[in-house]
Write a protein that holds these residues in place. Structure first.
Motif, PDB file in Angstrom:
ATOM      1  N   VAL A  24      12.346 -28.796 -20.393  1.00 56.72           N
ATOM      2  CA  VAL A  24      13.588 -28.031 -20.554  1.00 56.72           C
ATOM      3  C   VAL A  24      13.286 -26.545 -20.746  1.00 56.72           C
ATOM      4  CG1 VAL A  24      15.573 -27.640 -22.062  1.00 56.72           C
ATOM      5  CG2 VAL A  24      14.930 -29.961 -21.450  1.00 56.72           C
ATOM      6  N   SER A  25      12.308 -26.241 -21.604  1.00 54.90           N
ATOM      7  CA  SER A  25      11.985 -24.835 -21.876  1.00 54.90           C
ATOM      8  C   SER A  25      11.482 -24.134 -20.622  1.00 54.90           C
ATOM      9  CB  SER A  25      10.945 -24.733 -23.000  1.00 54.90           C
ATOM     10  OG  SER A  25       9.739 -25.366 -22.631  1.00 54.90           O
ATOM     11  N   LEU A  26      10.688 -24.849 -19.817  1.00 56.90           N
ATOM     12  CA  LEU A  26      10.185 -24.267 -18.571  1.00 56.90           C
ATOM     13  C   LEU A  26      11.338 -23.930 -17.628  1.00 56.90           C
ATOM     14  CD1 LEU A  26       7.754 -23.536 -16.797  1.00 56.90           C
ATOM     15  CD2 LEU A  26       7.759 -25.898 -15.952  1.00 56.90           C
ATOM     16  N   VAL A  27      12.300 -24.859 -17.519  1.00 57.40           N
ATOM     17  CA  VAL A  27      13.461 -24.639 -16.647  1.00 57.40           C
ATOM     18  C   VAL A  27      14.261 -23.423 -17.118  1.00 57.40           C
ATOM     19  CG1 VAL A  27      15.708 -25.595 -15.975  1.00 57.40           C
ATOM     20  CG2 VAL A  27      13.667 -27.031 -15.877  1.00 57.40           C
ATOM     21  N   LYS A  28      14.501 -23.344 -18.428  1.00 52.02           N
ATOM     22  CA  LYS A  28      15.343 -22.265 -18.958  1.00 52.02           C
ATOM     23  C   LYS A  28      14.661 -20.903 -18.866  1.00 52.02           C
ATOM     24  CE  LYS A  28      17.830 -25.237 -22.219  1.00 52.02           C
ATOM     25  NZ  LYS A  28      18.035 -25.584 -23.644  1.00 52.02           N
ATOM     26  N   ILE A  29      13.398 -20.843 -19.269  1.00 50.54           N
ATOM     27  CA  ILE A  29      12.684 -19.562 -19.236  1.00 50.54           C
ATOM     28  C   ILE A  29      12.547 -19.065 -17.800  1.00 50.54           C
ATOM     29  CG2 ILE A  29      10.479 -18.425 -19.691  1.00 50.54           C
ATOM     30  CD1 ILE A  29      12.087 -18.908 -22.192  1.00 50.54           C
ATOM     31  N   LEU A  30      12.182 -19.975 -16.891  1.00 49.58           N
ATOM     32  CA  LEU A  30      12.063 -19.594 -15.480  1.00 49.58           C
ATOM     33  C   LEU A  30      13.409 -19.125 -14.940  1.00 49.58           C
ATOM     34  CD1 LEU A  30      10.240 -19.423 -13.003  1.00 49.58           C
ATOM     35  CD2 LEU A  30      10.826 -21.807 -12.477  1.00 49.58           C
ATOM     36  N   GLY A  31      14.472 -19.866 -15.300  1.00 54.66           N
ATOM     37  CA  GLY A  31      15.806 -19.476 -14.856  1.00 54.66           C
ATOM     38  C   GLY A  31      16.219 -18.131 -15.423  1.00 54.66           C
ATOM     39  N   GLY A  32      15.872 -17.881 -16.696  1.00 56.63           N
ATOM     40  CA  GLY A  32      16.211 -16.601 -17.314  1.00 56.63           C
ATOM     41  C   GLY A  32      15.487 -15.440 -16.670  1.00 56.63           C
ATOM     42  N   LEU A  33      14.208 -15.638 -16.344  1.00 58.40           N
ATOM     43  CA  LEU A  33      13.425 -14.569 -15.717  1.00 58.40           C
ATOM     44  C   LEU A  33      13.907 -14.282 -14.294  1.00 58.40           C
ATOM     45  CD1 LEU A  33       9.836 -15.567 -16.930  1.00 58.40           C
ATOM     46  CD2 LEU A  33      11.232 -13.648 -17.730  1.00 58.40           C
ATOM     47  N   LEU A  34      14.231 -15.346 -13.550  1.00 60.64           N
ATOM     48  CA  LEU A  34      14.659 -15.164 -12.160  1.00 60.64           C
ATOM     49  C   LEU A  34      16.067 -14.588 -12.055  1.00 60.64           C
ATOM     50  CD1 LEU A  34      13.290 -18.438 -10.489  1.00 60.64           C
ATOM     51  CD2 LEU A  34      12.370 -16.113 -10.290  1.00 60.64           C
ATOM     52  N   SER A  35      16.939 -14.969 -13.016  1.00 63.33           N
ATOM     53  CA  SER A  35      18.340 -14.538 -12.926  1.00 63.33           C
ATOM     54  C   SER A  35      18.648 -13.312 -13.775  1.00 63.33           C
ATOM     55  CB  SER A  35      19.260 -15.685 -13.361  1.00 63.33           C
ATOM     56  OG  SER A  35      19.061 -15.991 -14.733  1.00 63.33           O
ATOM     57  N   GLY A  36      17.751 -12.994 -14.718  1.00 62.90           N
ATOM     58  CA  GLY A  36      18.016 -11.872 -15.619  1.00 62.90           C
ATOM     59  C   GLY A  36      18.982 -12.227 -16.732  1.00 62.90           C
ATOM     60  N   SER A  37      19.110 -13.524 -17.051  1.00 60.18           N
ATOM     61  CA  SER A  37      20.057 -13.975 -18.074  1.00 60.18           C
ATOM     62  C   SER A  37      19.408 -14.001 -19.459  1.00 60.18           C
ATOM     63  CB  SER A  37      20.575 -15.377 -17.728  1.00 60.18           C
ATOM     64  OG  SER A  37      21.269 -15.941 -18.825  1.00 60.18           O
ATOM     65  N   THR A  38      19.970 -13.203 -20.374  1.00 61.56           N
ATOM     66  CA  THR A  38      19.495 -13.225 -21.760  1.00 61.56           C
ATOM     67  C   THR A  38      19.850 -14.544 -22.433  1.00 61.56           C
ATOM     68  OG1 THR A  38      19.857 -10.833 -21.897  1.00 61.56           O
ATOM     69  CG2 THR A  38      19.539 -11.996 -23.965  1.00 61.56           C
ATOM     70  N   ALA A  39      21.005 -15.110 -22.071  1.00 60.40           N
ATOM     71  CA  ALA A  39      21.431 -16.384 -22.661  1.00 60.40           C
ATOM     72  C   ALA A  39      20.450 -17.498 -22.309  1.00 60.40           C
ATOM     73  CB  ALA A  39      22.835 -16.741 -22.183  1.00 60.40           C
ATOM     74  N   LEU A  40      19.994 -17.540 -21.052  1.00 58.61           N
ATOM     75  CA  LEU A  40      19.015 -18.555 -20.658  1.00 58.61           C
ATOM     76  C   LEU A  40      17.684 -18.351 -21.378  1.00 58.61           C
ATOM     77  CD1 LEU A  40      19.395 -19.234 -16.812  1.00 58.61           C
ATOM     78  CD2 LEU A  40      19.322 -20.934 -18.644  1.00 58.61           C
ATOM     79  N   LEU A  41      17.287 -17.097 -21.552  1.00 58.94           N
ATOM     80  CA  LEU A  41      16.046 -16.819 -22.277  1.00 58.94           C
ATOM     81  C   LEU A  41      16.167 -17.243 -23.740  1.00 58.94           C
ATOM     82  CD1 LEU A  41      15.061 -13.317 -20.821  1.00 58.94           C
ATOM     83  CD2 LEU A  41      13.915 -15.505 -20.412  1.00 58.94           C
ATOM     84  N   ALA A  42      17.348 -16.992 -24.336  1.00 64.13           N
ATOM     85  CA  ALA A  42      17.574 -17.401 -25.725  1.00 64.13           C
ATOM     86  C   ALA A  42      17.536 -18.921 -25.841  1.00 64.13           C
ATOM     87  CB  ALA A  42      18.920 -16.871 -26.210  1.00 64.13           C
ATOM     88  N   ASP A  43      18.202 -19.577 -24.905  1.00 67.61           N
ATOM     89  CA  ASP A  43      18.218 -21.036 -24.895  1.00 67.61           C
ATOM     90  C   ASP A  43      16.816 -21.588 -24.652  1.00 67.61           C
ATOM     91  OD1 ASP A  43      19.609 -23.332 -25.254  1.00 67.61           O
ATOM     92  OD2 ASP A  43      20.621 -23.329 -23.310  1.00 67.61           O
ATOM     93  N   GLY A  44      16.066 -20.929 -23.779  1.00 67.37           N
ATOM     94  CA  GLY A  44      14.699 -21.357 -23.501  1.00 67.37           C
ATOM     95  C   GLY A  44      13.785 -21.179 -24.701  1.00 67.37           C
ATOM     96  N   SER A  45      14.008 -20.113 -25.465  1.00 65.48           N
ATOM     97  CA  SER A  45      13.217 -19.894 -26.683  1.00 65.48           C
ATOM     98  C   SER A  45      13.426 -21.035 -27.664  1.00 65.48           C
ATOM     99  CB  SER A  45      13.618 -18.565 -27.336  1.00 65.48           C
ATOM    100  OG  SER A  45      13.359 -17.483 -26.474  1.00 65.48           O
ATOM    101  N   ASP A  46      14.667 -21.504 -27.760  1.00 66.30           N
ATOM    102  CA  ASP A  46      14.957 -22.625 -28.652  1.00 66.30           C
ATOM    103  C   ASP A  46      14.261 -23.890 -28.172  1.00 66.30           C
ATOM    104  OD1 ASP A  46      16.160 -23.902 -30.838  1.00 66.30           O
ATOM    105  OD2 ASP A  46      17.794 -24.626 -29.581  1.00 66.30           O
ATOM    106  N   SER A  47      14.201 -24.086 -26.866  1.00 63.04           N
ATOM    107  CA  SER A  47      13.543 -25.278 -26.330  1.00 63.04           C
ATOM    108  C   SER A  47      12.035 -25.237 -26.558  1.00 63.04           C
ATOM    109  CB  SER A  47      13.846 -25.416 -24.833  1.00 63.04           C
ATOM    110  OG  SER A  47      15.219 -25.659 -24.629  1.00 63.04           O
ATOM    111  N   ILE A  48      11.437 -24.040 -26.451  1.00 56.73           N
ATOM    112  CA  ILE A  48      10.014 -23.909 -26.784  1.00 56.73           C
ATOM    113  C   ILE A  48       9.799 -24.282 -28.243  1.00 56.73           C
ATOM    114  CG2 ILE A  48       8.135 -22.250 -27.111  1.00 56.73           C
ATOM    115  CD1 ILE A  48       9.156 -20.751 -24.662  1.00 56.73           C
ATOM    116  N   LEU A  49      10.728 -23.825 -29.081  1.00 58.96           N
ATOM    117  CA  LEU A  49      10.668 -24.153 -30.502  1.00 58.96           C
ATOM    118  C   LEU A  49      10.779 -25.662 -30.715  1.00 58.96           C
ATOM    119  CD1 LEU A  49      10.649 -23.142 -33.430  1.00 58.96           C
ATOM    120  CD2 LEU A  49      13.127 -22.921 -33.280  1.00 58.96           C
ATOM    121  N   ASN A  50      11.587 -26.324 -29.891  1.00 59.53           N
ATOM    122  CA  ASN A  50      11.742 -27.776 -30.016  1.00 59.53           C
ATOM    123  C   ASN A  50      10.421 -28.512 -29.793  1.00 59.53           C
ATOM    124  OD1 ASN A  50      14.437 -27.596 -30.571  1.00 59.53           O
ATOM    125  ND2 ASN A  50      15.123 -28.107 -28.514  1.00 59.53           N
ATOM    126  N   VAL A  51       9.589 -27.983 -28.909  1.00 57.40           N
ATOM    127  CA  VAL A  51       8.291 -28.615 -28.661  1.00 57.40           C
ATOM    128  C   VAL A  51       7.464 -28.606 -29.945  1.00 57.40           C
ATOM    129  CG1 VAL A  51       6.161 -28.520 -27.321  1.00 57.40           C
ATOM    130  CG2 VAL A  51       8.335 -27.921 -26.234  1.00 57.40           C
TER     131      VAL A  51
END
Length: 291
Positions: A24-51
């Protein structure tokens, strides 16, 4: 009850959760970087934390299920509380950084529109989060920390929906919608931290069980022939167990052997009624004379 079989089962569940959260974190962080979405990066940070938090959760679950020993005569159940606090500290640190990112982006004027590719990444992440949360909730029953971890991942599903809305609106109208979604996610996480701390408070400060439990203990004591009264009854909840103590009033002329028999009878009665969840300490004293 803690068994090697349960440990192995929950270990496999937490391992699956860690792998799921990593995906999940890989999907969100990659999506945030490719799209420029801060929300996706924030969500991805939480998923990294979940690991990381899944690993912490399993480690302290195992420690909390160890039987009592000389150094820990009341068991190790509060290790779950300690592990939960560590997870909350990690969350607070991670999202302080995410909040700084959002403020920094706002400080540089109106950002560019979010790329529409972020929508696809947001949808995939929601589905993966729902799967991981269901896995923990169904198979982690009986563990406080597994439940807390399930609630954490469930929060990710709500965050994912918010992220999807922010990314969609941010790609069609204004990137401020994406930043607004980031702020909402930060609010959700803050509320989750508050709610979890409220749950942990009862474990830390030795909260009394419901009055029905105390009434049931008193009722069982008074059913025993030879018991004249009960007072100074008190109890505290520690994890899944209840530790109670009381003063048992008996006939002043009763022998030590007979008084001990009454105590044994009460302990067995309490064990049957509460299925071994209550640890009872009894102090015997002579009943007051009314003559």
């Amino acid at each position: 009850m803690y068994t090697l079989e349960n440990e192995g089962k929950l270990g496999r569940i937490f391992l699956a959760a860690m792998l799921g959260n990593a995906a999940v974190s890989l999907v969100k962080i990659l999506g945030g970087l490719l799209s420029g979405s801060t929300a996706l990066l924030a969500d991805g940070s939480d998923s990294i934390l979940n690991v990381a938090s899944s690993g912490i959760a399993y480690h302290y679950y195992k420690r909390s299920r160890k039987p009592p020993d000389e150094k820990h005569p009341y068991g190790h159940v509060r290790f779950e509380v300690y592990g939960s606090i560590l997870i909350l500290l990690l969350m607070a640190a991670t999202f302080s950084f995410v909040g700084f990112m959002a403020v920094d982006r706002l400080a540089h004027g109106e950002p560019e529109l979010v790329d529409k590719i972020g929508i696809a990444f947001a949808v995939v992440s929601i589905l993966l989060n729902a799967l991981v949360s269901s896995l923990l909730r169904v198979h982690g029953r009986g563990s406080q920390i597994a439940l807390a971890e399930s609630r954490h991942v469930s929060l990710d599903v709500a965050e994912g929906v918010t992220t999807l809305a922010g990314v969609t609106l941010g790609s069609l109208f204004s990137a401020y919608y994406d930043l607004a979604a980031t702020i909402i996610i930060l609010g959700m996480v803050s509320y989750f931290i508050y709610e979890t701390l409220q749950d942990l408070r009862s474990q830390i400060i030795d909260t009394s069980p419901p009055s029905e439990v105390l009434d049931a203990i008193r009722e069982e004591a008074m059913r025993i022939h030879g018991v004249k009264g009960v007072h100074a009854l008190r109890a505290r909840v520690v994890g899944e167990r209840i530790y109670a103590d009381l003063h048992l009033e008996v006939d002043p002329h009763l022998s030590v052997e007979e008084a001990h028999r009454l105590c044994d009878e009460l302990e067995k009665s309490i064990e049957r009624r509460f299925e071994g969840r209550v640890d009872l300490t009894i102090h015997v004293e002579p009943a007051p004379s009314h003559g």
